[in-house]
Design a protein around this motif. Structure first.
Motif, PDB file in Angstrom:
ATOM      1  N   GLY A  35       0.793  -1.213   0.000  1.00 17.90           N
ATOM      2  CA  GLY A  35       0.000   0.000   0.000  1.00 17.90           C
ATOM      3  C   GLY A  35       0.827   1.265   0.000  1.00 17.90           C
ATOM      4  N   MET A  36       2.115   1.162   0.341  1.00 19.98           N
ATOM      5  CA  MET A  36       2.959   2.350   0.446  1.00 19.98           C
ATOM      6  C   MET A  36       4.027   2.427  -0.633  1.00 19.98           C
ATOM      7  SD  MET A  36       2.168   4.492   2.814  1.00 19.98           S
ATOM      8  CE  MET A  36       3.721   5.343   2.954  1.00 19.98           C
ATOM      9  N   GLY A  37       4.479   1.308  -1.136  1.00 19.92           N
ATOM     10  CA  GLY A  37       5.577   1.379  -2.082  1.00 19.92           C
ATOM     11  C   GLY A  37       5.826   0.074  -2.805  1.00 19.92           C
ATOM     12  N   PHE A  38       6.824   0.125  -3.683  1.00 21.48           N
ATOM     13  CA  PHE A  38       7.258  -1.022  -4.458  1.00 21.48           C
ATOM     14  C   PHE A  38       8.678  -1.383  -4.023  1.00 21.48           C
ATOM     15  CE2 PHE A  38       3.816   0.698  -6.829  1.00 21.48           C
ATOM     16  CZ  PHE A  38       3.280  -0.338  -7.591  1.00 21.48           C
ATOM     17  N   VAL A  39       8.954  -2.683  -3.929  1.00 21.93           N
ATOM     18  CA  VAL A  39      10.264  -3.146  -3.486  1.00 21.93           C
ATOM     19  C   VAL A  39      10.946  -3.867  -4.656  1.00 21.93           C
ATOM     20  CG1 VAL A  39      11.539  -4.533  -1.806  1.00 21.93           C
ATOM     21  CG2 VAL A  39       9.400  -3.427  -1.138  1.00 21.93           C
ATOM     22  N   TYR A  40      12.177  -3.461  -4.946  1.00 22.87           N
ATOM     23  CA  TYR A  40      12.938  -4.001  -6.070  1.00 22.87           C
ATOM     24  C   TYR A  40      14.222  -4.652  -5.573  1.00 22.87           C
ATOM     25  CZ  TYR A  40       9.960  -0.954  -8.962  1.00 22.87           C
ATOM     26  OH  TYR A  40       8.891  -0.329  -9.551  1.00 22.87           O
ATOM     27  N   ARG A  41      14.649  -5.666  -6.305  1.00 22.19           N
ATOM     28  CA  ARG A  41      16.017  -6.169  -6.164  1.00 22.19           C
ATOM     29  C   ARG A  41      16.888  -5.305  -7.067  1.00 22.19           C
ATOM     30  NH1 ARG A  41      18.747 -11.122  -5.054  1.00 22.19           N
ATOM     31  NH2 ARG A  41      16.736 -12.109  -4.613  1.00 22.19           N
ATOM     32  N   ALA A  42      17.929  -4.721  -6.490  1.00 24.39           N
ATOM     33  CA  ALA A  42      18.757  -3.805  -7.262  1.00 24.39           C
ATOM     34  C   ALA A  42      20.218  -3.984  -6.905  1.00 24.39           C
ATOM     35  CB  ALA A  42      18.321  -2.361  -7.011  1.00 24.39           C
ATOM     36  N   LEU A  43      21.061  -3.621  -7.862  1.00 25.94           N
ATOM     37  CA  LEU A  43      22.509  -3.591  -7.627  1.00 25.94           C
ATOM     38  C   LEU A  43      22.901  -2.176  -7.236  1.00 25.94           C
ATOM     39  CD1 LEU A  43      25.375  -4.840  -7.797  1.00 25.94           C
ATOM     40  CD2 LEU A  43      25.411  -4.124 -10.200  1.00 25.94           C
ATOM     41  N   ASP A  44      23.480  -2.049  -6.040  1.00 32.52           N
ATOM     42  CA  ASP A  44      23.950  -0.745  -5.576  1.00 32.52           C
ATOM     43  C   ASP A  44      25.364  -0.549  -6.116  1.00 32.52           C
ATOM     44  OD1 ASP A  44      24.557   1.573  -4.306  1.00 32.52           O
ATOM     45  OD2 ASP A  44      24.331   0.813  -2.259  1.00 32.52           O
ATOM     46  N   ARG A  45      25.493   0.338  -7.094  1.00 33.20           N
ATOM     47  CA  ARG A  45      26.808   0.553  -7.706  1.00 33.20           C
ATOM     48  C   ARG A  45      27.795   1.170  -6.718  1.00 33.20           C
ATOM     49  NH1 ARG A  45      25.323   2.899 -13.791  1.00 33.20           N
ATOM     50  NH2 ARG A  45      24.555   0.899 -14.643  1.00 33.20           N
ATOM     51  N   ARG A  46      27.294   1.783  -5.678  1.00 27.78           N
ATOM     52  CA  ARG A  46      28.175   2.400  -4.693  1.00 27.78           C
ATOM     53  C   ARG A  46      28.849   1.332  -3.835  1.00 27.78           C
ATOM     54  NH1 ARG A  46      25.594   7.062  -1.161  1.00 27.78           N
ATOM     55  NH2 ARG A  46      25.478   7.923  -3.285  1.00 27.78           N
ATOM     56  N   SER A  47      28.088   0.339  -3.389  1.00 28.00           N
ATOM     57  CA  SER A  47      28.658  -0.716  -2.538  1.00 28.00           C
ATOM     58  C   SER A  47      29.056  -1.959  -3.317  1.00 28.00           C
ATOM     59  CB  SER A  47      27.640  -1.111  -1.454  1.00 28.00           C
ATOM     60  OG  SER A  47      26.485  -1.692  -2.039  1.00 28.00           O
ATOM     61  N   GLY A  48      28.483  -2.118  -4.518  1.00 32.31           N
ATOM     62  CA  GLY A  48      28.806  -3.290  -5.328  1.00 32.31           C
ATOM     63  C   GLY A  48      28.011  -4.530  -4.979  1.00 32.31           C
ATOM     64  N   GLY A  49      27.039  -4.418  -4.079  1.00 28.02           N
ATOM     65  CA  GLY A  49      26.239  -5.578  -3.674  1.00 28.02           C
ATOM     66  C   GLY A  49      24.768  -5.374  -3.974  1.00 28.02           C
ATOM     67  N   GLU A  50      24.022  -6.480  -3.927  1.00 29.12           N
ATOM     68  CA  GLU A  50      22.585  -6.411  -4.162  1.00 29.12           C
ATOM     69  C   GLU A  50      21.862  -5.962  -2.896  1.00 29.12           C
ATOM     70  OE1 GLU A  50      21.105 -10.097  -5.749  1.00 29.12           O
ATOM     71  OE2 GLU A  50      21.301  -9.347  -7.794  1.00 29.12           O
ATOM     72  N   VAL A  51      20.806  -5.182  -3.082  1.00 30.37           N
ATOM     73  CA  VAL A  51      20.029  -4.649  -1.977  1.00 30.37           C
ATOM     74  C   VAL A  51      18.551  -4.728  -2.340  1.00 30.37           C
ATOM     75  CG1 VAL A  51      21.837  -3.099  -1.134  1.00 30.37           C
ATOM     76  CG2 VAL A  51      20.243  -2.316  -2.916  1.00 30.37           C
ATOM     77  N   ALA A  52      17.705  -4.476  -1.327  1.00 24.33           N
ATOM     78  CA  ALA A  52      16.269  -4.333  -1.553  1.00 24.33           C
ATOM     79  C   ALA A  52      15.950  -2.848  -1.491  1.00 24.33           C
ATOM     80  CB  ALA A  52      15.481  -5.108  -0.502  1.00 24.33           C
ATOM     81  N   LEU A  53      15.455  -2.310  -2.586  1.00 27.71           N
ATOM     82  CA  LEU A  53      15.176  -0.881  -2.706  1.00 27.71           C
ATOM     83  C   LEU A  53      13.664  -0.678  -2.672  1.00 27.71           C
ATOM     84  CD1 LEU A  53      16.107   2.067  -3.351  1.00 27.71           C
ATOM     85  CD2 LEU A  53      15.865   1.460  -5.782  1.00 27.71           C
ATOM     86  N   LYS A  54      13.183   0.088  -1.686  1.00 27.84           N
ATOM     87  CA  LYS A  54      11.757   0.387  -1.576  1.00 27.84           C
ATOM     88  C   LYS A  54      11.525   1.838  -1.966  1.00 27.84           C
ATOM     89  CE  LYS A  54       7.767  -0.027   1.505  1.00 27.84           C
ATOM     90  NZ  LYS A  54       7.267  -0.543   2.807  1.00 27.84           N
ATOM     91  N   LEU A  55      10.656   2.045  -2.970  1.00 32.29           N
ATOM     92  CA  LEU A  55      10.333   3.379  -3.457  1.00 32.29           C
ATOM     93  C   LEU A  55       8.873   3.690  -3.142  1.00 32.29           C
ATOM     94  CD1 LEU A  55      12.025   3.255  -6.981  1.00 32.29           C
ATOM     95  CD2 LEU A  55      12.874   4.415  -4.933  1.00 32.29           C
ATOM     96  N   LEU A  56       8.622   4.920  -2.702  1.00 32.02           N
ATOM     97  CA  LEU A  56       7.258   5.356  -2.430  1.00 32.02           C
ATOM     98  C   LEU A  56       6.461   5.362  -3.739  1.00 32.02           C
ATOM     99  CD1 LEU A  56       5.413   6.541  -0.147  1.00 32.02           C
ATOM    100  CD2 LEU A  56       6.080   8.803  -1.009  1.00 32.02           C
ATOM    101  N   ILE A  57       5.194   4.988  -3.659  1.00 32.34           N
ATOM    102  CA  ILE A  57       4.332   5.012  -4.841  1.00 32.34           C
ATOM    103  C   ILE A  57       4.303   6.429  -5.419  1.00 32.34           C
ATOM    104  CG2 ILE A  57       1.947   4.715  -5.623  1.00 32.34           C
ATOM    105  CD1 ILE A  57       1.636   2.533  -3.541  1.00 32.34           C
ATOM    106  N   PRO A  58       4.487   6.558  -6.725  1.00 37.52           N
ATOM    107  CA  PRO A  58       4.614   7.912  -7.303  1.00 37.52           C
ATOM    108  C   PRO A  58       3.450   8.850  -6.968  1.00 37.52           C
ATOM    109  CG  PRO A  58       5.279   6.270  -8.910  1.00 37.52           C
ATOM    110  CD  PRO A  58       4.722   5.526  -7.748  1.00 37.52           C
ATOM    111  N   ARG A  59       2.210   8.341  -6.877  1.00 38.46           N
ATOM    112  CA  ARG A  59       1.085   9.242  -6.624  1.00 38.46           C
ATOM    113  C   ARG A  59       1.119   9.849  -5.222  1.00 38.46           C
ATOM    114  NH1 ARG A  59      -1.546   4.152  -6.487  1.00 38.46           N
ATOM    115  NH2 ARG A  59      -2.476   3.640  -4.454  1.00 38.46           N
ATOM    116  N   TYR A  60       1.953   9.270  -4.330  1.00 34.72           N
ATOM    117  CA  TYR A  60       2.072   9.817  -2.976  1.00 34.72           C
ATOM    118  C   TYR A  60       3.188  10.850  -2.860  1.00 34.72           C
ATOM    119  CZ  TYR A  60      -1.011   6.043  -1.394  1.00 34.72           C
ATOM    120  OH  TYR A  60      -2.080   5.211  -1.213  1.00 34.72           O
TER     121      TYR A  60
END
Length: 543
Positions: A35-60
C-alpha cells in the motif's frame, strides 16, 4: 499508476528491470508491492552488492503524511536494531531532482510463507513450531523496542529452508501511541486507512484503537492456524470484514482436531489463546516464546522417530503420530527387549539333567588330580653317602640310589628304613640345598619409582563481560538457526552462563546432534523440568 499516467501527471514513472535509478541503483527485478511502495532487487553501484530498494508510490509524492510514514518505517526499524529474524535497514533518503523517498534494506532471499502455504498446503507440526518460534522472536524484539508491527501475516514472512524473516513495517506504530482518526472527531478511520491486513486483524485493530502488542498476538495466532491447517482465512471483502469485526460478529479461526488429528493439543490451545476476542486475556509474546520453546523440545527429537498411519475415507491422507503416541508405542517394546526369553519346559528339564551328570564328573576329576598321601613326588634324592662329611660335594666312587618304581615299592622301602630319622633326613634332602659356607643371598632391592609432581595446570582465562555477552548472543543465534555444533562450542565456558540456561542449550544441542551419551551425562542430576525431559530422550537414544 502506469508509466504513461505518471508521466502525464508530471510524476516519475516506476522503474523497470534494467533501468538505473539516480545513476546508482540498477534495477534487477520487482520483489513485491504494497500500500505504500514497491520493493525491487537492485545492484547498488556504490557498494557493489545487491540490496532491496523500496520506493514510495509515485502518486504519494509531495504528500507529507505519506512521505513521513515511509521515513517513520525506517526510524522504527533502526530503533529495533539488527535481529536475525527481522529485515535489516541500511539507509534512507531521497533520489533525483524530485526527492523521491526511498528505503534501502538488506536483501532476503527466499519465498513468502504465503506462497509456501498456497502451493505446499499445511506444514508439519514440528516445522510450524520452528517457523513460529522465529516469527515470535522477531515480534518479541519489536515489542521490547516499543514497536507494534500490526501486519504479522504469512505475506510478510520470508522463508528459506528453516529460516524465517519478518519484513514490512509500513503499518507499524509505537506501542500506546494514540491512533489519529481521519475526518471529524466522531468518525472512525475509513476502511482503507485501518492499518493491517483483514482476516488477520483483531477487533481492537479494526476499531482503529491505539497500537497494542495484543494486535500482533492475534495476527500471530491466525498465522499459526493458517500454517497448521493450510487453509487461508477468507470469505469477506476488507470493508465487510472490518465492519463485522467492529461489531463482534466474527468467530476467530480455530483448529478442528477431528479434521487435523496430527496437530498436538498444545498447538491447538496456543492458537486458541492468541485469538481470544478480549485482547487482555491473550498471552504476551514472552509467554508465547516460552511455550514454543517447550514444544520445540517435545516435538524436535520425537520427529526422528515419527511414524505415519493411514486414515480411512475418500481422499484419505496420511497423518503423523504425535510425540506422545510415539512414546507410548515405543516404551513397551523397550521393556520387552530387556526381559530375557523364557526357555520352554523341555529345554529346562534337559538343563537340569546335564547339571546333574556334570557335577559328579567334576568331583571325580578333582579327587583324581589330588596327590596321594606319603608319596614322594619331589625329584630323586641323593644318597647321604654321596655327600662328603664336610658337605662340600660328592666323593669319588659314590653312587646315587633311586626310589623303586611304583607306589608299593615306595611303601616297602619306607618300611625297611625302620627309623623316622631317616625319613626326616630324606625330607631334608628334598629341599633345595645351598653349599655350606656360601653367603646367604639377600633378595634384590627393588628400585622404587620416583613420583613426579604433575606440572601445574594453567588457570583458565576468565572471559570479560563483553566476551560473555558476545558468546551468549552467538549461542542464541546458533540455536535460532539450528546450528547445534555452534551452540555446543559457544556454551563451552561456564563463566558466562549463570543459572540453567547454558545446560538447557547444551543438552538440547547434544540431543539434536545425536550424541546421546554425552547429552545424558551433561544433564544428569539436574532438577530443571526441561532438562529432565531432554535427558529422558537422550537415554532412550542410548538403548
Amino acid at each position: 499508476m502506469s508509466s504513461s499516467a505518471a508521466a502525464a501527471n508530471g510524476l516519475p514513472a516506476l522503474p523497470k528491470p534494467g533501468d538505473v535509478v539516480d545513476q546508482r541503483f540498477e534495477i534487477r527485478a520487482l520483489l513485491g508491492e504494497g500500500g505504500m511502495g514497491f520493493v525491487y532487487r537492485a545492484l547498488d553501484r556504490r557498494s557493489g552488492g545487491e540490496v532491496a530498494l523500496k520506493l514510495l508510490i509515485p502518486r504519494y509524492l509531495g504528500r507529507p503524511e505519506r512521505e513521513a510514514r515511509l521515513f517513520r518505517e525506517a526510524e522504527l526499524m533502526q530503533r529495533v536494531g539488527r535481529h536475525p529474524n527481522l529485515v535489516e535497514m541500511l539507509e534512507t533518503g531521497r533520489l533525483g531532482p524530485r526527492g523521491w523517498p526511498f528505503l534501502l534494506m538488506r536483501i532476503v532471499d527466499g519465498e513468502s510463507l504465503a506462497t509456501r502455504l498456497t502451493f505446499g498446503g499445511a506444514m508439519a507440526p514440528v516445522t510450524v513450531v520452528r517457523v513460529a518460534r522465529q516469527i515470535a522472536a522477531a515480534v518479541q524484539a519489536l515489542h521490547r523496542a516499543g514497536v507494534v508491527h500490526r501486519d504479522v501475516t504469512p505475506m510478510n514472512v520470508l522463508t528459506r529452508s528453516s529460516q524465517a524473516v519478518l519484513i514490512d513495517l509500513s503499518h507499524a506504530g509505537e506501542s500506546g501511541a494514540p491512533q489519529l482518526l481521519a475526518g471529524p472527531i466522531s468518525r472512525l478511520t475509513g476502511p482503507h486507512d485501518v492499518p493491517g491486513t483483514h482476516h488477520y486483524m483483531s477487533r481492537e485493530q479494526a476499531c482503529a484503537e491505539a497500537a497494542s502488542p495484543s494486535m500482533d498476538v492475534y495476527a500471530f495466532g491466525v498465522t499459526l492456524v493458517h500454517m497448521l491447517t493450510g487453509v487461508m482465512p477468507s470469505g469477506f471483502t476488507r470493508e465487510a470484514f472490518i465492519a463485522m469485526q467492529q461489531q463482534g460478529m466474527l468467530e476467530p479461526p480455530a483448529i478442528d482436531v477431528r479434521v487435523h488429528p496430527e496437530v498436538p493439543i498444545e498447538l491447538v490451545e496456543l492458537a486458541r489463546a492468541c485469538t481470544q476476542e478480549d485482547g487482555t486475556k491473550r498471552p504476551g509474546i514472552d509467554e508465547i516464546v516460552a511455550r514454543l520453546d517447550g514444544l520445540l523440545l517435545m516435538l524436535g527429537p520425537a520427529a526422528r522417530r515419527r511414524k505415519v498411519y493411514p486414515v480411512g475415507g475418500i481422499g484419505a491422507a496420511a497423518v503423523v503420530a504425535s510425540a506422545a503416541d510415539d512414546a507410548a508405542n515405543v516404551e513397551p517394546r523397550v521393556e520387552e527387549r530387556r526381559k530375557p526369553p523364557t526357555p520352554p519346559a523341555s529345554r529346562l528339564r534337559l538343563r537340569i539333567v546335564a547339571v546333574g551328570v556334570a557335577l559328579p564328573l567334576v568331583a571325580a576329576l578333582w579327587i583324581w588330580l589330588q596327590p596321594e598321601e606319603n608319596v614322594a613326588t619331589s625329584p630323586e634324592p641323593r644318597d647321604r653317602a654321596a655327600v662328603d662329611d664336610d658337605g662340600l660335594g660328592e666323593s669319588e666312587g659314590s653312587q646315587t640310589s633311586a626310589l623303586p618304581d611304583g607306589p608299593g615299592a615306595a611303601v616297602e622301602e619306607l618300611g625297611d628304613a625302620g627309623a623316622t630319622g631317616e625319613i626326616e633326613d630324606r625330607a631334608v634332602d628334598r629341599e633345595p640345598s645351598r653349599p655350606i659356607g656360601s653367603p646367604e643371598l639377600a633378595p634384590p632391592e627393588i628400585e622404587k619409582p620416583q613420583r613426579r609432581r604433575p606440572a601445574p595446570r594453567p588457570r583458565p582465562k576468565v572471559p570479560s563481560a563483553e566476551e560473555c555477552t558476545h558468546m551468549r548472543e552467538r549461542a542464541l543465534a546458533a540455536q535460532r538457526s539450528y546450528d547445534w555444533k555452534a551452540v555446543v562450542d559457544a556454551t563451552a565456558s561456564k563463566a558466562c552462563w549463570p543459572g540453567v540456561e547454558r545446560k538447557r542449550l547444551r543438552v538440547l544441542a547434544l540431543l539434536e546432534l545425536g550424541r546421546f551419551t554425552a547429552c545424558a551425562n551433561e544433564g544428569s542430576g539436574s532438577a530443571d523440568p526441561q532438562i529432565v525431559t531432554l535427558v529422558e530422550k537422550c537415554e532412550e537414544g542410548t538403548r
